[in-house]
Design a protein around this motif. Sequence first.
Motif, PDB file in Angstrom:
ATOM      1  N   LEU A 134      21.447  34.635  35.505  1.00  0.00           N
ATOM      2  CA  LEU A 134      22.723  35.024  34.897  1.00  0.00           C
ATOM      3  C   LEU A 134      23.867  34.560  35.781  1.00  0.00           C
ATOM      4  O   LEU A 134      23.709  34.496  37.007  1.00  0.00           O
ATOM      5  CB  LEU A 134      22.774  36.547  34.732  1.00  0.00           C
ATOM      6  N   ILE A 159      27.279  43.744  36.478  1.00  0.00           N
ATOM      7  CA  ILE A 159      26.436  44.749  37.132  1.00  0.00           C
ATOM      8  C   ILE A 159      26.399  44.442  38.627  1.00  0.00           C
ATOM      9  O   ILE A 159      26.229  43.293  39.029  1.00  0.00           O
ATOM     10  CB  ILE A 159      25.026  44.832  36.488  1.00  0.00           C
ATOM     11  N   GLY A 165      17.492  45.995  46.744  1.00  0.00           N
ATOM     12  CA  GLY A 165      17.252  47.055  45.764  1.00  0.00           C
ATOM     13  C   GLY A 165      15.846  47.207  45.235  1.00  0.00           C
ATOM     14  O   GLY A 165      14.978  46.373  45.450  1.00  0.00           O
ATOM     15  N   GLY A 166      15.664  48.286  44.501  1.00  0.00           N
ATOM     16  CA  GLY A 166      14.395  48.626  43.880  1.00  0.00           C
ATOM     17  C   GLY A 166      14.531  50.002  43.279  1.00  0.00           C
ATOM     18  O   GLY A 166      15.371  50.793  43.725  1.00  0.00           O
ATOM     19  N   ARG A 169      17.963  51.854  42.204  1.00  0.00           N
ATOM     20  CA  ARG A 169      18.987  52.433  43.077  1.00  0.00           C
ATOM     21  C   ARG A 169      19.987  51.373  43.545  1.00  0.00           C
ATOM     22  O   ARG A 169      19.662  50.204  43.665  1.00  0.00           O
ATOM     23  CB  ARG A 169      18.338  53.122  44.281  1.00  0.00           C
ATOM     24  N   MET A 171      22.563  50.404  41.863  1.00  0.00           N
ATOM     25  CA  MET A 171      23.032  49.584  40.740  1.00  0.00           C
ATOM     26  C   MET A 171      24.190  50.272  40.026  1.00  0.00           C
ATOM     27  O   MET A 171      24.159  51.469  39.811  1.00  0.00           O
ATOM     28  CB  MET A 171      21.897  49.375  39.734  1.00  0.00           C
ATOM     29  N   LYS A 204      26.444  38.931  35.610  1.00  0.00           N
ATOM     30  CA  LYS A 204      26.888  39.297  34.258  1.00  0.00           C
ATOM     31  C   LYS A 204      25.959  40.386  33.727  1.00  0.00           C
ATOM     32  O   LYS A 204      24.753  40.335  33.927  1.00  0.00           O
ATOM     33  CB  LYS A 204      26.784  38.032  33.381  1.00  0.00           C
ATOM     34  N   LEU A 206      24.219  42.133  30.597  1.00  0.00           N
ATOM     35  CA  LEU A 206      23.895  41.920  29.178  1.00  0.00           C
ATOM     36  C   LEU A 206      23.821  43.276  28.496  1.00  0.00           C
ATOM     37  O   LEU A 206      23.220  44.204  29.033  1.00  0.00           O
ATOM     38  CB  LEU A 206      22.559  41.190  29.036  1.00  0.00           C
ATOM     39  N   HIS A 238      16.997  52.938  34.304  1.00  0.00           N
ATOM     40  CA  HIS A 238      16.450  51.663  34.782  1.00  0.00           C
ATOM     41  C   HIS A 238      15.028  51.776  35.324  1.00  0.00           C
ATOM     42  O   HIS A 238      14.566  50.925  36.057  1.00  0.00           O
ATOM     43  CB  HIS A 238      17.361  51.026  35.856  1.00  0.00           C
ATOM     44  N   GLU A 278      10.281  39.034  36.765  1.00  0.00           N
ATOM     45  CA  GLU A 278      10.981  39.815  35.735  1.00  0.00           C
ATOM     46  C   GLU A 278      12.128  38.997  35.150  1.00  0.00           C
ATOM     47  O   GLU A 278      12.926  38.415  35.884  1.00  0.00           O
ATOM     48  CB  GLU A 278      11.536  41.106  36.343  1.00  0.00           C
ATOM     49  N   LEU A 280      15.274  38.980  31.931  1.00  0.00           N
ATOM     50  CA  LEU A 280      15.971  39.630  30.826  1.00  0.00           C
ATOM     51  C   LEU A 280      16.003  38.615  29.698  1.00  0.00           C
ATOM     52  O   LEU A 280      16.327  37.448  29.910  1.00  0.00           O
ATOM     53  CB  LEU A 280      17.398  40.011  31.221  1.00  0.00           C
ATOM     54  N   GLU A 291      14.264  39.396  38.897  1.00  0.00           N
ATOM     55  CA  GLU A 291      13.746  39.567  40.255  1.00  0.00           C
ATOM     56  C   GLU A 291      12.251  39.301  40.267  1.00  0.00           C
ATOM     57  O   GLU A 291      11.615  39.227  39.215  1.00  0.00           O
ATOM     58  CB  GLU A 291      14.038  40.970  40.798  1.00  0.00           C
TER      59      GLU A 291
HETATM   60  P1  ADP Z   1      15.282  47.400  40.389  1.00  0.00           P
HETATM   61  O1  ADP Z   1      14.784  46.367  41.357  1.00  0.00           O
HETATM   62  O2  ADP Z   1      16.106  48.454  41.039  1.00  0.00           O
HETATM   63  O3  ADP Z   1      14.220  47.930  39.484  1.00  0.00           O
HETATM   64  P2  ADP Z   1      16.161  45.385  38.476  1.00  0.00           P
HETATM   65  O4  ADP Z   1      17.005  44.268  38.952  1.00  0.00           O
HETATM   66  O5  ADP Z   1      14.699  45.098  38.266  1.00  0.00           O
HETATM   67  O6  ADP Z   1      16.337  46.626  39.460  1.00  0.00           O
HETATM   68  O7  ADP Z   1      16.764  45.970  37.148  1.00  0.00           O
HETATM   69  C1  ADP Z   1      16.254  47.157  36.562  1.00  0.00           C
HETATM   70  C2  ADP Z   1      16.750  47.286  35.143  1.00  0.00           C
HETATM   71  O8  ADP Z   1      18.186  47.281  35.105  1.00  0.00           O
HETATM   72  C3  ADP Z   1      16.369  46.157  34.212  1.00  0.00           C
HETATM   73  O9  ADP Z   1      15.084  46.318  33.689  1.00  0.00           O
HETATM   74  C4  ADP Z   1      17.449  46.264  33.148  1.00  0.00           C
HETATM   75  O10 ADP Z   1      17.193  47.323  32.266  1.00  0.00           O
HETATM   76  C5  ADP Z   1      18.677  46.621  33.955  1.00  0.00           C
HETATM   77  N1  ADP Z   1      19.429  45.404  34.341  1.00  0.00           N
HETATM   78  C6  ADP Z   1      19.362  44.750  35.519  1.00  0.00           C
HETATM   79  N2  ADP Z   1      20.195  43.680  35.538  1.00  0.00           N
HETATM   80  C7  ADP Z   1      20.804  43.643  34.341  1.00  0.00           C
HETATM   81  C8  ADP Z   1      21.781  42.769  33.728  1.00  0.00           C
HETATM   82  N3  ADP Z   1      22.284  41.734  34.367  1.00  0.00           N
HETATM   83  N4  ADP Z   1      22.167  43.042  32.458  1.00  0.00           N
HETATM   84  C9  ADP Z   1      21.644  44.102  31.792  1.00  0.00           C
HETATM   85  N5  ADP Z   1      20.753  44.951  32.308  1.00  0.00           N
HETATM   86  C10 ADP Z   1      20.313  44.738  33.564  1.00  0.00           C
END
Ligand code: ADP
Length: 454
Positions: A134, A159, A165-166, A169, A171, A204, A206, A238, A278, A280, A291
């Motif tokens: 993105l 965002i 992260g993980g 948290r 976010m 960005k 989504l 999330h 992972e 989107l 990620e």
């Molecule tokens: P973590 O590592 O904390 O689990 P992720 O980066 O995997 O975080 O994101 C977790 C969730 O957050 C995604 O599954 C999605 O639902 C939401 N998310 C993350 N980035 C975006 C984005 N750019 N636009 C929309 N939703 C997002």
Amino acid sequence: MAPLFKKVLIANRGEIALRILQACRELGIPTVAVHSTADRESLHVVYADEDVCIGPPASNESYLDISRLIAAAEITGADAVHPGYGFLAENAHFAEVLAECNIKWIGPSPDVIRRMGDKSQARETARAAGVPVLPGSQEALKSPDEALAMARDVGFPVILKASAGGGGRGMRIVHAEENLESMYRTASEEALKAFGDGSVYLEKYLTAPRHIEFQVFGDSFGKVIHIGERECSVQRRHQKLLEESPSPALTPELRREMGAAAVRLAEYVNYENAGTIEFLLDEDGSFYFMEMNTRIQVEHPVTEMVSGLDLVRMQLEIAAGQPLTVESGLEPRGHSIECRINAEHPEKFTPSPGMLKTFHVPGGPGVRVDTHGYEDYVVPPYYDSLVGKLIVHAANRPEAIARMLRALEFFVVEGIHTTIPLHQKILRDPVFVSGNITTGFMTGFFQRQSEKPE
Ligand code: ADP
């Protein structure tokens, strides 16, 4: 044939420790369970060939204490360590220390863990590998001003995410300029507290994507494959609640395209062992790297059900230097759904530890339960709330839903609250049944529930 390893130490607890133990037992590999004083009665301890108490309940004095784990491995003569997920599974330093002690780490190299573990660096690596990301920052942001300039550039909503992260948290979703500075500061503070690293990046946001992830595997001969996708859009805060495979959104072409992108990235970093990429998936069919998780995932069973493979066994084989014997592009066989059974209040989502007074697990065709729970087992309050995973496999999605509803009904847990009633409602929700789910599904679901006549 001699076993793959002399002895495997399982540096984890709960259902995943038991899952690893099952794979080791089938391969004839002796196992060592480690446990805190709170987990003496846990099934992974009961079934392991040997067990070592590594400390008090607090994770940082037991499951996260590298020196105690190394000592446990040395005392028992273990020559390999499986980290499971969570705890030290993505800790490059632990993998390095094990290598120094001549103990095999069942996972990718420390360099790869480090490279993919920093999420903003992983974005850059994905971009370099030709995998779409993105629009957003190329490295961690240095100041709120830089964040603002970047956000204006990519356009709101954006965002903010913790580089380290993980678990959702650190976010923050930002819809308007005036909120950016304060959100930047809270995200950074939260990240610093949770991960000891306050770096934040931005991309960005989504509004209605799906979370779709690909299971990848690499061996020590440079071969990399993918084993299809998991649909993980049913999330709360999330965090994943229910996963399925295949995704109702993927055509064979899109699966090929996304799978090829996942393989490209894993090849680019010379990935070895099991990993998850992972993405989107946007409404228009575009997909973006989010990620990489450099370990086995909680939701791996749905992939096992539709591929017929044993992913943990494959992890052990690859770590022992064996080549991958499967190719990318397996057609998913039937449909699989997993429900996470958490010791939680189903509406308030607050933890609900305590004794399992009744614990009757369902069986029958196409039903699998991965759990360390049993009647009279006490779910301790110190760790994550997952008490088990209920997984079903059926010929198609509607039959898998019907089977899951039957299995949930026959899963009887008394003494604590669980997410079983919540899953029953989700599986009956018309939007879920339609398969038209996005990461906003649960928000809409709660709305529909509140509007339902009693
Ligand atoms: P973590 O590592 O904390 O689990 P992720 O980066 O995997 O975080 O994101 C977790 C969730 O957050 C995604 O599954 C999605 O639902 C939401 N998310 C993350 N980035 C975006 C984005 N750019 N636009 C929309 N939703 C997002």
